[in-house]
Design an enzyme around this catalytic site. Structure first.
Site, PDB file in Angstrom:
ATOM      1  N   GLU A 289     -22.122  28.194  47.663  1.00  0.00           N
ATOM      2  CA  GLU A 289     -23.403  27.780  47.091  1.00  0.00           C
ATOM      3  C   GLU A 289     -23.730  26.432  47.695  1.00  0.00           C
ATOM      4  OE1 GLU A 289     -25.857  25.764  45.965  1.00  0.00           O
ATOM      5  OE2 GLU A 289     -25.078  25.466  43.937  1.00  0.00           O
TER       6      GLU A 289
ATOM      7  N   GLU B 277     -28.483  22.307  53.772  1.00  0.00           N
ATOM      8  CA  GLU B 277     -27.037  22.118  53.934  1.00  0.00           C
ATOM      9  C   GLU B 277     -26.445  23.054  54.984  1.00  0.00           C
ATOM     10  OE1 GLU B 277     -24.721  21.520  50.309  1.00  0.00           O
ATOM     11  OE2 GLU B 277     -26.600  21.387  49.189  1.00  0.00           O
TER      12      GLU B 277
END
Length: 292
Positions: free
Chosen positions: A105, A114
């Site tokens: 996640e 990310e």
């Protein structure tokens, strides 16, 4: 450990819809085999994997302080022999054995900040067993034209208890901002996809020159950017619409309030910074073309 990271994990662990979605996805994916948790943090997904029958979990964490904390959590829960904390960059880590399921996640507010899918692609090439599963399996970034419902940038209008606050638009910079919607905005266009990523699919490619066709009359306040993740078949997670406890905000690119009608066309182009992790510098270029 950096206290800002502690607060970040605190917010993520309080996001029950997020945890419930991953719990369902892992229940459907874990079949007693080995699980790798990439970007393991405080072990939330690792513990859910164990809860759903994983025989062993490798918790991969790059940040030294967070990895040390993860090891302490594992020790406090007497997980020796069931969970191994692996400190290192997931792109270069090699596990002692292949993983049947890889879970992560690392979604930003927009999705790709990310670089989760790129990281998972590199990790999977070395560590995912043939026929193994990745959760999430898909990450989509979308844009939509919206009208706010009495909050955020939408406050600076001509309907404040019979008075107008629109003068604020003249001095408030219409710069990118993060927003947690208290009330669902009115979608003035259908969402358009600007990035569609899967593990190992290469670097994120943002489609340039997309169009948002206005589908209903209203007052155009902003373009919003958000993500929709397919964790596994039938289990999705998104930050729009916002929900109580959501730890992800939505990116908002404000526009001068403009009346629009069905058939108007908003040309948009999302421009990432040289380093996609520099989230405050994502730019949106746009122009409105009125319909006939």
């Amino acid at each position: 450990m950096d206290q800002s990271l502690v607060l970040m994990h605190q917010a993520m662990l309080a996001d029950r819809p997020r945890l419930d979605a991953y719990d369902k996805a892992l229940a459907a994916s874990v079949r007693g085999g080995v699980v790798a948790d990439v970007g393991a943090g405080t072990l939330a997904l690792s513990l859910l994997a164990l809860r759903n029958g994983a025989s062993h979990v490798y918790a991969v964490e790059a940040d030294p302080g967070t990895a040390e904390l993860a090891a302490r959590i594992a020790e406090r829960n007497d997980l020796r022999g069931r969970l191994t904390v692996v400190r290192g960059d997931a792109r270069s880590v090699e596990l002692p054995e292949p993983a049947d399921v890889v879970v992560s996640e690392m979604m930003g507010n927009l999705g790709p900040e990310e670089q989760m899918m790129e990281v998972l692609g590199a990790f999977n090439a070395t560590n995912l067993a043939p026929g193994g599963r990745t959760v999430p399996e898909r990450l989509v970034t979308r844009l939509a034209a919206v009208q706010f419902d009495g909050e955020g940038w939408g406050l600076w209008n001509g309907d404040f208890y019979g008075y107008t606050l629109d003068a604020v638009q003249e001095i408030a910079e219409p710069a990118a901002q993060l927003h947690f919607f208290q009330r669902p905005p009115t979608l003035l266009s259908r969402p358009t996809t600007v990035a569609d990523q899967r593990p190992g699919g290469g670097a994120s490619r943002l489609d340039a020159g997309r169009s948002l066709t206005i589908t209903r009359p209203g007052r155009l306040h902003a373009v919003v950017g958000y993500f929709a993740a397919t964790l596994t078949k039938g289990v999705t997670l998104s930050n729009l619409p916002s929900y109580p406890g959501c730890n992800w905000a939505v990116w908002v690119w404000p526009l001068r309030h403009t009346p629009v009608t069905a058939g108007d066309m908003l040309r948009v182009r999302l421009v990432p910074p040289p380093d996609v992790r520099d989230v405050g510098r994502w730019r949106l270029e746009c122009g409105l073309r009125k319909g006939r």
